[in-house]
Write a protein that holds these residues in place. Structure first.
Motif, PDB file in Angstrom:
ATOM      1  N   VAL A  50       0.847  -1.186   0.000  1.00 28.12           N
ATOM      2  CA  VAL A  50       0.000   0.000   0.000  1.00 28.12           C
ATOM      3  C   VAL A  50       0.884   1.237   0.000  1.00 28.12           C
ATOM      4  O   VAL A  50       1.812   1.337   0.814  1.00 28.12           O
ATOM      5  CB  VAL A  50      -0.938   0.015   1.235  1.00 28.12           C
ATOM      6  N   GLN A  51       0.587   2.184  -0.893  1.00 29.55           N
ATOM      7  CA  GLN A  51       1.354   3.429  -0.970  1.00 29.55           C
ATOM      8  C   GLN A  51       0.457   4.625  -0.620  1.00 29.55           C
ATOM      9  O   GLN A  51      -0.399   5.028  -1.388  1.00 29.55           O
ATOM     10  CB  GLN A  51       1.926   3.635  -2.369  1.00 29.55           C
ATOM     11  N   PRO A  52       0.656   5.223   0.575  1.00 27.74           N
ATOM     12  CA  PRO A  52      -0.110   6.415   0.942  1.00 27.74           C
ATOM     13  C   PRO A  52       0.495   7.678   0.327  1.00 27.74           C
ATOM     14  O   PRO A  52       1.710   7.775   0.148  1.00 27.74           O
ATOM     15  CB  PRO A  52       0.013   6.466   2.474  1.00 27.74           C
ATOM     16  N   LEU A  53      -0.365   8.655   0.044  1.00 32.93           N
ATOM     17  CA  LEU A  53       0.068   9.964  -0.429  1.00 32.93           C
ATOM     18  C   LEU A  53      -0.477  11.058   0.484  1.00 32.93           C
ATOM     19  O   LEU A  53      -1.498  10.889   1.136  1.00 32.93           O
ATOM     20  CB  LEU A  53      -0.446  10.232  -1.852  1.00 32.93           C
ATOM     21  N   GLN A  54       0.211  12.189   0.495  1.00 33.92           N
ATOM     22  CA  GLN A  54      -0.310  13.400   1.107  1.00 33.92           C
ATOM     23  C   GLN A  54       0.310  14.583   0.391  1.00 33.92           C
ATOM     24  O   GLN A  54       1.267  14.430  -0.372  1.00 33.92           O
ATOM     25  CB  GLN A  54       0.019  13.467   2.606  1.00 33.92           C
ATOM     26  N   SER A  55      -0.242  15.766   0.611  1.00 28.84           N
ATOM     27  CA  SER A  55       0.328  16.966   0.007  1.00 28.84           C
ATOM     28  C   SER A  55       1.561  17.398   0.802  1.00 28.84           C
ATOM     29  O   SER A  55       1.953  16.760   1.778  1.00 28.84           O
ATOM     30  CB  SER A  55      -0.710  18.095  -0.011  1.00 28.84           C
ATOM     31  N   SER A  56       2.134  18.515   0.415  1.00 27.72           N
ATOM     32  CA  SER A  56       3.304  19.047   1.129  1.00 27.72           C
ATOM     33  C   SER A  56       2.932  19.682   2.461  1.00 27.72           C
ATOM     34  O   SER A  56       3.809  20.125   3.196  1.00 27.72           O
ATOM     35  CB  SER A  56       4.028  20.082   0.259  1.00 27.72           C
ATOM     36  N   ASN A  57       1.644  19.725   2.769  1.00 27.79           N
ATOM     37  CA  ASN A  57       1.182  20.268   4.049  1.00 27.79           C
ATOM     38  C   ASN A  57       1.492  19.257   5.157  1.00 27.79           C
ATOM     39  O   ASN A  57       0.837  18.228   5.287  1.00 27.79           O
ATOM     40  CB  ASN A  57      -0.319  20.547   3.979  1.00 27.79           C
ATOM     41  N   ALA A  58       2.494  19.549   5.976  1.00 26.29           N
ATOM     42  CA  ALA A  58       2.956  18.603   6.994  1.00 26.29           C
ATOM     43  C   ALA A  58       1.877  18.247   8.002  1.00 26.29           C
ATOM     44  O   ALA A  58       1.912  17.164   8.609  1.00 26.29           O
ATOM     45  CB  ALA A  58       4.166  19.177   7.729  1.00 26.29           C
ATOM     46  N   GLU A  59       0.900  19.146   8.192  1.00 27.93           N
ATOM     47  CA  GLU A  59      -0.150  18.891   9.170  1.00 27.93           C
ATOM     48  C   GLU A  59      -1.125  17.808   8.732  1.00 27.93           C
ATOM     49  O   GLU A  59      -2.028  17.440   9.486  1.00 27.93           O
ATOM     50  CB  GLU A  59      -0.896  20.192   9.484  1.00 27.93           C
ATOM     51  N   GLU A  60      -0.956  17.273   7.525  1.00 29.67           N
ATOM     52  CA  GLU A  60      -1.776  16.139   7.085  1.00 29.67           C
ATOM     53  C   GLU A  60      -1.161  14.796   7.478  1.00 29.67           C
ATOM     54  O   GLU A  60      -1.793  13.754   7.319  1.00 29.67           O
ATOM     55  CB  GLU A  60      -1.959  16.179   5.566  1.00 29.67           C
ATOM     56  N   THR A  61       0.058  14.819   7.987  1.00 27.03           N
ATOM     57  CA  THR A  61       0.756  13.568   8.295  1.00 27.03           C
ATOM     58  C   THR A  61       0.039  12.774   9.379  1.00 27.03           C
ATOM     59  O   THR A  61      -0.059  11.545   9.302  1.00 27.03           O
ATOM     60  CB  THR A  61       2.205  13.863   8.730  1.00 27.03           C
ATOM     61  N   PHE A  62      -0.477  13.457  10.382  1.00 27.41           N
ATOM     62  CA  PHE A  62      -1.151  12.794  11.504  1.00 27.41           C
ATOM     63  C   PHE A  62      -2.297  11.918  11.029  1.00 27.41           C
ATOM     64  O   PHE A  62      -2.351  10.710  11.319  1.00 27.41           O
ATOM     65  CB  PHE A  62      -1.651  13.853  12.483  1.00 27.41           C
ATOM     66  N   GLN A  63      -3.240  12.502  10.263  1.00 34.19           N
ATOM     67  CA  GLN A  63      -4.383  11.718   9.832  1.00 34.19           C
ATOM     68  C   GLN A  63      -4.006  10.648   8.808  1.00 34.19           C
ATOM     69  O   GLN A  63      -4.629   9.579   8.751  1.00 34.19           O
ATOM     70  CB  GLN A  63      -5.509  12.606   9.306  1.00 34.19           C
ATOM     71  N   THR A  64      -2.952  10.908   8.016  1.00 38.65           N
ATOM     72  CA  THR A  64      -2.499   9.911   7.045  1.00 38.65           C
ATOM     73  C   THR A  64      -1.890   8.704   7.755  1.00 38.65           C
ATOM     74  O   THR A  64      -2.169   7.544   7.418  1.00 38.65           O
ATOM     75  CB  THR A  64      -1.467  10.528   6.088  1.00 38.65           C
ATOM     76  N   LEU A  65      -1.047   8.965   8.763  1.00 36.44           N
ATOM     77  CA  LEU A  65      -0.414   7.860   9.493  1.00 36.44           C
ATOM     78  C   LEU A  65      -1.416   7.059  10.315  1.00 36.44           C
ATOM     79  O   LEU A  65      -1.215   5.863  10.535  1.00 36.44           O
ATOM     80  CB  LEU A  65       0.691   8.405  10.403  1.00 36.44           C
ATOM     81  N   LEU A  66      -2.495   7.690  10.768  1.00 34.48           N
ATOM     82  CA  LEU A  66      -3.518   6.938  11.500  1.00 34.48           C
ATOM     83  C   LEU A  66      -4.134   5.871  10.593  1.00 34.48           C
ATOM     84  O   LEU A  66      -4.336   4.725  11.012  1.00 34.48           O
ATOM     85  CB  LEU A  66      -4.597   7.887  12.020  1.00 34.48           C
ATOM     86  N   VAL A  67      -4.409   6.225   9.341  1.00 35.24           N
ATOM     87  CA  VAL A  67      -4.929   5.239   8.387  1.00 35.24           C
ATOM     88  C   VAL A  67      -3.889   4.150   8.142  1.00 35.24           C
ATOM     89  O   VAL A  67      -4.207   2.955   8.099  1.00 35.24           O
ATOM     90  CB  VAL A  67      -5.319   5.915   7.064  1.00 35.24           C
ATOM     91  N   ALA A  68      -2.628   4.559   8.002  1.00 30.38           N
ATOM     92  CA  ALA A  68      -1.559   3.583   7.765  1.00 30.38           C
ATOM     93  C   ALA A  68      -1.434   2.600   8.919  1.00 30.38           C
ATOM     94  O   ALA A  68      -1.234   1.393   8.707  1.00 30.38           O
ATOM     95  CB  ALA A  68      -0.238   4.313   7.541  1.00 30.38           C
ATOM     96  N   ARG A  69      -1.552   3.082  10.156  1.00 29.84           N
ATOM     97  CA  ARG A  69      -1.475   2.191  11.318  1.00 29.84           C
ATOM     98  C   ARG A  69      -2.587   1.146  11.278  1.00 29.84           C
ATOM     99  O   ARG A  69      -2.370  -0.033  11.575  1.00 29.84           O
ATOM    100  CB  ARG A  69      -1.615   2.995  12.614  1.00 29.84           C
ATOM    101  N   ALA A  70      -3.796   1.583  10.918  1.00 26.38           N
ATOM    102  CA  ALA A  70      -4.926   0.652  10.860  1.00 26.38           C
ATOM    103  C   ALA A  70      -4.711  -0.390   9.758  1.00 26.38           C
ATOM    104  O   ALA A  70      -5.004  -1.577   9.949  1.00 26.38           O
ATOM    105  CB  ALA A  70      -6.221   1.416  10.641  1.00 26.38           C
TER     106      ALA A  70
END
Length: 351
Positions: A50-70
């Motif tokens: 699985v390859q997650p993406l996010q924008s350059s906005n660092a404040e999106e990392t939290f919610q992206t990593l929560l999905v990755a953990r699940a």
């Protein structure tokens, strides 16, 4: 040709822990039960990359990593998050060069979604984080002194000049990064409301621009800016106390959003409607992976929790290790909900 992404490395924005994420009460939550080795549906994602993406906005990392953990709890081989801006991210996911993005704004990203192939290539169900609001604000002192309540009042060159930060006579509106969905809305509204001659849409690195905007505010100077929630800005410049929202003269949105009425039930109109942040994924992947699809559908993260974590980053804890700790702490504090997501995902894989 596959897209070239930037890996998300150590983050350098300042932040201090938000109590609701880092409080000692987190230790009271039960540990996540390990799946039974004999349960074939316990790890439905085993061996699947699985390859997650996010924008350059660092404040999106939290919610992206929560999905990755699940996803990892379901056995998926989750790769490090890659950075790419929204429009290209939608195309990359649609083409199978990436798997998901946790920060698809509906309807703000409607054009990105449609242009990447829409429902034929992309998948989005559920509401990961609802009630995301956005709009234009000015400092309260200037608003009250000059009785400014609407953005189109800045057609008056004398009022616009109050917010001139570079000496060209036009109001400087701290706006969106190039390529973000809000860029198109701001440019469209400035033109449609007849403000192009008196208001300049200042673009670049949003975080850096807002740092300058906050510095001007602390110096007692008028400020004009666009922002959204969830984000840390409204925790520093507090609407109703430090700053006020500006209304727009009428509903006016571009592209796929054209015709949407942005008026609120009380009749006020701030130019945007509340958005829902959704997890957007590759449709073929979602069809072949019912566990992941169900997970994407049922996960929910309150705006208030994202705000708190983002403010923590701004105040001192923005290293990758800090954000990892925030994610782990949130899971422990909401263990029952997290376990429920995993259970529903496994059940979907078993049927």
């Amino acid at each position: 040709m596959p897209f070239r992404f930037r890996s998300v490395g150590p983050l350098t924005r300042r932040a201090a822990a938000a109590a609701c994420i880092l409080a000692g009460t987190l230790s009271l939550a039960p540990a996540l039960a390990a799946p039974s080795a004999g349960d074939a549906s316990a790890l439905p994602g085993k061996g699947i990359r699985v390859q997650p993406l996010q924008s350059s906005n660092a404040e999106e990392t939290f919610q992206t990593l929560l999905v990755a953990r699940a996803l990892q709890k379901l056995g998926y081989d989750t790769q490090p998050v890659k950075e790419i801006e929204y429009a290209t991210a939608h195309v990359a996911i649609a083409n199978g060069d990436a798997t998901f993005m946790a920060d698809h704004w509906d309807p703000l990203h409607a054009d990105f979604y449609k242009n990447a192939g829409g429902d034929a290539k992309l998948w989005r169900k559920g509401a990961y984080s609802p009630n995301a609001v956005q709009g234009y604000l000015i400092d309260r002192k200037t608003a009250e002194q000059y009785k400014i309540t609407h953005l189109d009042q800045l057609k008056d060159p004398k009022l616009a000049a109050l917010f001139d930060a570079n000496g060209d006579g036009r109001a400087d509106l701290t706006g969106c990064n190039p390529g973000w969905g809000c860029e198109g809305v701001i440019d469209h509204q400035l033109k449609d409301f007849g403000l192009s001659g008196t208001v300049a849409h200042v673009q670049g690195s949003y975080a850096a621009l807002m740092a300058d905007t906050i510095a001007r505010y602390k110096q007692g100077k008028p400020i004009l800016y666009y922002t959204w929630t969830p984000y840390w800005v409204s925790g520093v410049l507090r609407p109703g106390r430090d700053v006020v929202w500006l209304q727009v003269p009428r509903s006016s949105l571009p592209g796929e959003q054209a015709g949407i009425d942005t008026r609120l039930p009380d009749g006020k109109n701030y130019g945007f409607i509340p958005n829902v942040q959704k997890i957007v994924a590759n449709k073929a992947f979602a069809d072949k992976n019912p566990a992941a699809a169900k997970l994407f559908e049922v996960m929910q993260l309150p705006v208030a929790d994202i705000n708190a974590q983002n403010l923590a980053m701004r105040n001192g804890q923005a290293r990758q290790a800090d954000i990892d700790r925030h994610v782990d702490g949130w899971i422990r504090a909401h263990q029952a909900a997290f376990d429920g997501w995993i259970r529903q995902a496994r059940e979907a894989a078993a049927h």
